[in-house]
Design a protein around this motif. Sequence first.
Motif, PDB file in Angstrom:
ATOM      1  N   SER A 255       0.859  -1.185   0.000  1.00 54.47           N
ATOM      2  CA  SER A 255       0.000   0.000   0.000  1.00 54.47           C
ATOM      3  C   SER A 255       0.894   1.234   0.000  1.00 54.47           C
ATOM      4  O   SER A 255       1.766   1.380   0.850  1.00 54.47           O
ATOM      5  CB  SER A 255      -0.892  -0.037   1.239  1.00 54.47           C
ATOM      6  OG  SER A 255      -1.565   1.175   1.357  1.00 54.47           O
ATOM      7  N   THR A 256       0.712   2.107  -0.996  1.00 52.38           N
ATOM      8  CA  THR A 256       1.566   3.301  -1.110  1.00 52.38           C
ATOM      9  C   THR A 256       0.716   4.554  -1.180  1.00 52.38           C
ATOM     10  O   THR A 256      -0.445   4.498  -1.564  1.00 52.38           O
ATOM     11  CB  THR A 256       2.376   3.269  -2.432  1.00 52.38           C
ATOM     12  OG1 THR A 256       1.449   3.115  -3.509  1.00 52.38           O
ATOM     13  CG2 THR A 256       3.395   2.168  -2.453  1.00 52.38           C
TER      14      THR A 256
ATOM     15  N   VAL B  25       5.955  10.245  -5.333  1.00 51.90           N
ATOM     16  CA  VAL B  25       7.262   9.735  -5.726  1.00 51.90           C
ATOM     17  C   VAL B  25       7.907   9.023  -4.527  1.00 51.90           C
ATOM     18  O   VAL B  25       8.410   7.901  -4.657  1.00 51.90           O
ATOM     19  CB  VAL B  25       8.159  10.887  -6.256  1.00 51.90           C
ATOM     20  CG1 VAL B  25       9.570  10.395  -6.530  1.00 51.90           C
ATOM     21  CG2 VAL B  25       7.558  11.490  -7.515  1.00 51.90           C
ATOM     22  N   ASP B  26       7.842   9.652  -3.363  1.00 49.73           N
ATOM     23  CA  ASP B  26       8.428   9.042  -2.167  1.00 49.73           C
ATOM     24  C   ASP B  26       7.766   7.710  -1.820  1.00 49.73           C
ATOM     25  O   ASP B  26       8.435   6.762  -1.403  1.00 49.73           O
ATOM     26  CB  ASP B  26       8.305   9.987  -0.961  1.00 49.73           C
ATOM     27  CG  ASP B  26       9.301  11.144  -1.071  1.00 49.73           C
ATOM     28  OD1 ASP B  26      10.265  11.016  -1.855  1.00 49.73           O
ATOM     29  OD2 ASP B  26       9.094  12.158  -0.387  1.00 49.73           O
ATOM     30  N   GLY B  27       6.443   7.642  -2.000  1.00 45.32           N
ATOM     31  CA  GLY B  27       5.726   6.397  -1.748  1.00 45.32           C
ATOM     32  C   GLY B  27       6.279   5.269  -2.621  1.00 45.32           C
ATOM     33  O   GLY B  27       6.473   4.134  -2.152  1.00 45.32           O
TER      34      GLY B  27
ATOM     35  N   LYS C 233      12.143  -0.020  -2.240  1.00 45.88           N
ATOM     36  CA  LYS C 233      13.155  -0.443  -1.256  1.00 45.88           C
ATOM     37  C   LYS C 233      12.693  -1.685  -0.512  1.00 45.88           C
ATOM     38  O   LYS C 233      13.452  -2.631  -0.306  1.00 45.88           O
ATOM     39  CB  LYS C 233      13.436   0.682  -0.257  1.00 45.88           C
ATOM     40  CG  LYS C 233      14.335   1.771  -0.815  1.00 45.88           C
ATOM     41  CD  LYS C 233      14.596   2.848   0.242  1.00 45.88           C
ATOM     42  CE  LYS C 233      15.498   3.944  -0.322  1.00 45.88           C
ATOM     43  NZ  LYS C 233      15.375   5.181   0.458  1.00 45.88           N
ATOM     44  N   LYS C 234      11.425  -1.659  -0.091  1.00 47.61           N
ATOM     45  CA  LYS C 234      10.867  -2.775   0.663  1.00 47.61           C
ATOM     46  C   LYS C 234      10.865  -4.046  -0.198  1.00 47.61           C
ATOM     47  O   LYS C 234      11.307  -5.114   0.231  1.00 47.61           O
ATOM     48  CB  LYS C 234       9.429  -2.417   1.080  1.00 47.61           C
ATOM     49  CG  LYS C 234       8.988  -3.059   2.398  1.00 47.61           C
ATOM     50  CD  LYS C 234       7.546  -2.686   2.741  1.00 47.61           C
ATOM     51  CE  LYS C 234       7.446  -1.353   3.476  1.00 47.61           C
ATOM     52  NZ  LYS C 234       6.038  -0.996   3.789  1.00 47.61           N
ATOM     53  N   LEU C 235      10.400  -3.917  -1.444  1.00 49.05           N
ATOM     54  CA  LEU C 235      10.279  -5.089  -2.319  1.00 49.05           C
ATOM     55  C   LEU C 235      11.641  -5.678  -2.683  1.00 49.05           C
ATOM     56  O   LEU C 235      11.771  -6.890  -2.852  1.00 49.05           O
ATOM     57  CB  LEU C 235       9.550  -4.697  -3.614  1.00 49.05           C
ATOM     58  CG  LEU C 235       8.036  -4.584  -3.497  1.00 49.05           C
ATOM     59  CD1 LEU C 235       7.470  -3.824  -4.685  1.00 49.05           C
ATOM     60  CD2 LEU C 235       7.410  -5.982  -3.419  1.00 49.05           C
TER      61      LEU C 235
ATOM     62  N   ASP D 245       0.743   6.933 -10.949  1.00 50.38           N
ATOM     63  CA  ASP D 245       1.877   7.314 -11.798  1.00 50.38           C
ATOM     64  C   ASP D 245       3.034   7.862 -10.980  1.00 50.38           C
ATOM     65  O   ASP D 245       4.196   7.640 -11.311  1.00 50.38           O
ATOM     66  CB  ASP D 245       1.442   8.389 -12.812  1.00 50.38           C
ATOM     67  CG  ASP D 245       0.743   7.801 -14.026  1.00 50.38           C
ATOM     68  OD1 ASP D 245       0.958   6.619 -14.316  1.00 50.38           O
ATOM     69  OD2 ASP D 245      -0.021   8.542 -14.678  1.00 50.38           O
ATOM     70  N   TYR D 246       2.703   8.615  -9.932  1.00 55.90           N
ATOM     71  CA  TYR D 246       3.771   9.208  -9.117  1.00 55.90           C
ATOM     72  C   TYR D 246       4.595   8.121  -8.431  1.00 55.90           C
ATOM     73  O   TYR D 246       5.821   8.181  -8.386  1.00 55.90           O
ATOM     74  CB  TYR D 246       3.193  10.192  -8.097  1.00 55.90           C
ATOM     75  CG  TYR D 246       2.664  11.443  -8.765  1.00 55.90           C
ATOM     76  CD1 TYR D 246       3.530  12.481  -9.109  1.00 55.90           C
ATOM     77  CD2 TYR D 246       1.312  11.579  -9.085  1.00 55.90           C
ATOM     78  CE1 TYR D 246       3.070  13.620  -9.749  1.00 55.90           C
ATOM     79  CE2 TYR D 246       0.842  12.715  -9.733  1.00 55.90           C
ATOM     80  CZ  TYR D 246       1.719  13.734 -10.058  1.00 55.90           C
ATOM     81  OH  TYR D 246       1.266  14.856 -10.697  1.00 55.90           O
TER      82      TYR D 246
END
Lengths: 340, 340
Positions: free
Chosen positions: A221-222, A226-228, A234-236, A251-252
């Motif tokens: 969940s994001t 862009v930061d999301g 990173k997590k994946l 898109d962001y």
Amino acid sequence: MKKKVTIYDISKKLNISAATVSRALNNHPKINYKTKELIHKTAKELNYKQNTLARALKSGKTKNVGIIVPYINSNFFSSVIRGIEEGLSPEGYHVIICQSHEDVSIEMKHLTTLLNAQVDGIFMSISKTTEDTAHIESALMSNTPIIFFDRKKDLTGISSITIDDYRGGYIATEHLIKQGCKRICHFSGDLRLEIYQNRYQGYVDALKDHNFPVKNEHVISTTSSVDGGIDATKKLWKLTQKPDGIFSASDYAALGACQELKKMKIKIPEDVAITGFSNEPFTQYMELPITSVDQTPDLMGKISAQVFLEYVNENFSGISIEKKVVLTPQLHIRKSSKRR
Amino acid sequence: MKKKVTIYDISKKLNISAATVSRALNNHPKINYKTKELIHKTAKELNYKQNTLARALKSGKTKNVGIIVPYINSNFFSSVIRGIEEGLSPEGYHVIICQSHEDVSIEMKHLTTLLNAQVDGIFMSISKTTEDTAHIESALMSNTPIIFFDRKKDLTGISSITIDDYRGGYIATEHLIKQGCKRICHFSGDLRLEIYQNRYQGYVDALKDHNFPVKNEHVISTTSSVDGGIDATKKLWKLTQKPDGIFSASDYAALGACQELKKMKIKIPEDVAITGFSNEPFTQYMELPITSVDQTPDLMGKISAQVFLEYVNENFSGISIEKKVVLTPQLHIRKSSKRR
């Protein structure tokens, strides 16, 4: 009780016709500045209060409509608004816009403000935090037509214009499968919203239909930022089996993934293929243009306007018209996912 | 004349306190749905008409402010709006947004709509076609404070918050000179607007101060769009002496130039260095990030809000406060112009 001052009192005092006084007070461009100044000055001296509401009640129309959106600074919402304006301005309507900033209490206040301003209709796309809908049902009782677009709740008496988000999620995921991706993960957005639930469900069903496993650790969940996308990537990439495809509901967030993967020297689309959602203009201007699902916001706005005009023409006379229009999304395939 | 139905008539009929009736009719979240429904139904039966205006006149405040902008779909305007909201929401204000779409007659109508809705103040950035200002002067007479931001006219009694566009034009041009450009051309935008005149003048004076000739054929009036930039570039590249620098008063037009030059296989920044204006987010996401002048829109919005609150606190009691705040723009140097 003191007698209320009317336009006729001003007219009498200045020996100017009541029609001219009325037009001057309503800031009509044909009345010259000097006359306006004189009339305004006299109105003030006599303590005249213009009763717009009374006037609106007389005609039954203010020719204003309100739009409540979570935020205006996305191409999607500003394009829907543009579509609504283009649909309504030939009919003489003006559009007032309010932002909820994803906060149901602000949404509530805007709804009241718009009703108090006697708008002829309200178009709204609900906030992320809108779970209880009592404020919307309450507003309905004022007999002002409400039309949902994109983000909605199923409420009796409210028409909605949405896109088929399920299909959007399905075609974006299927496209990645056809490009040869085996481990497709999903940036899901906020699953409290129906639109994101539907995109997620489309992703799940596309995987199942092609006999791919659906893994919980592949769904993140994001926020739509862009930061999301950077955080989710990173997590994946801590997983032992790295993903080779990302379907992002934003898109962001897709852009964030592109930036983070580039940093890690991972090749797009060779190592990881990426698709976004919304077809924001930047997706095509990028170094690496991003594949995205177009929600046809302009059309969504124009159809919302049409549905509203149907209400008005039916005179909204106690009949509950309820339309559910669902638009078909379009996948725009670009470099970020095109392997073949 | 028939007696006007009041809240007390509803209260009496239902044996519910007038305060509860009032709150229900104003859609207060604390009143439960059933009660609201009952009260709305009764209000309708009795033909009760809520007089918002009267209520607003009593308190003198609606706690709504209006914003009129040319359009919302640019990062610049949506960020100023965000800044205004952030400045005002702690004080309990709500913001209503209207778009003029660069059309003075729509701007006029919005101004009247906002005044009729009894907003406590109006923030505006004028349209390209606003030459005559009688509608704004007229609106001023209603004693509603008006505050200009970015695009303004010099009118007595109206404060303005702008950036130093002249300086923005000057530093962008000087930067190109320092990068070694000898033939710098300018995409000027619509010179009917003061902001574009000032950017142009900054360009002219920077050239003069560095002993460069100012050539008419080097200045092209463009729309703030990718297509505008493409057209201007085509026109300029017909000159015998090709330019080696572009200062565009619009980021979108700068992007158009990048696209067109890339097509012609001209190298940026080696053959042509480019700077834009507004620091739109896409300028940094590009394949070739674009140098741009940041107008600090967030700060512009926050200061606009502050100036409005000063008016309110002074009670706007006939005193004409007039503030002219000018912010300093910042040049963000990126790849499109960085030769050294």
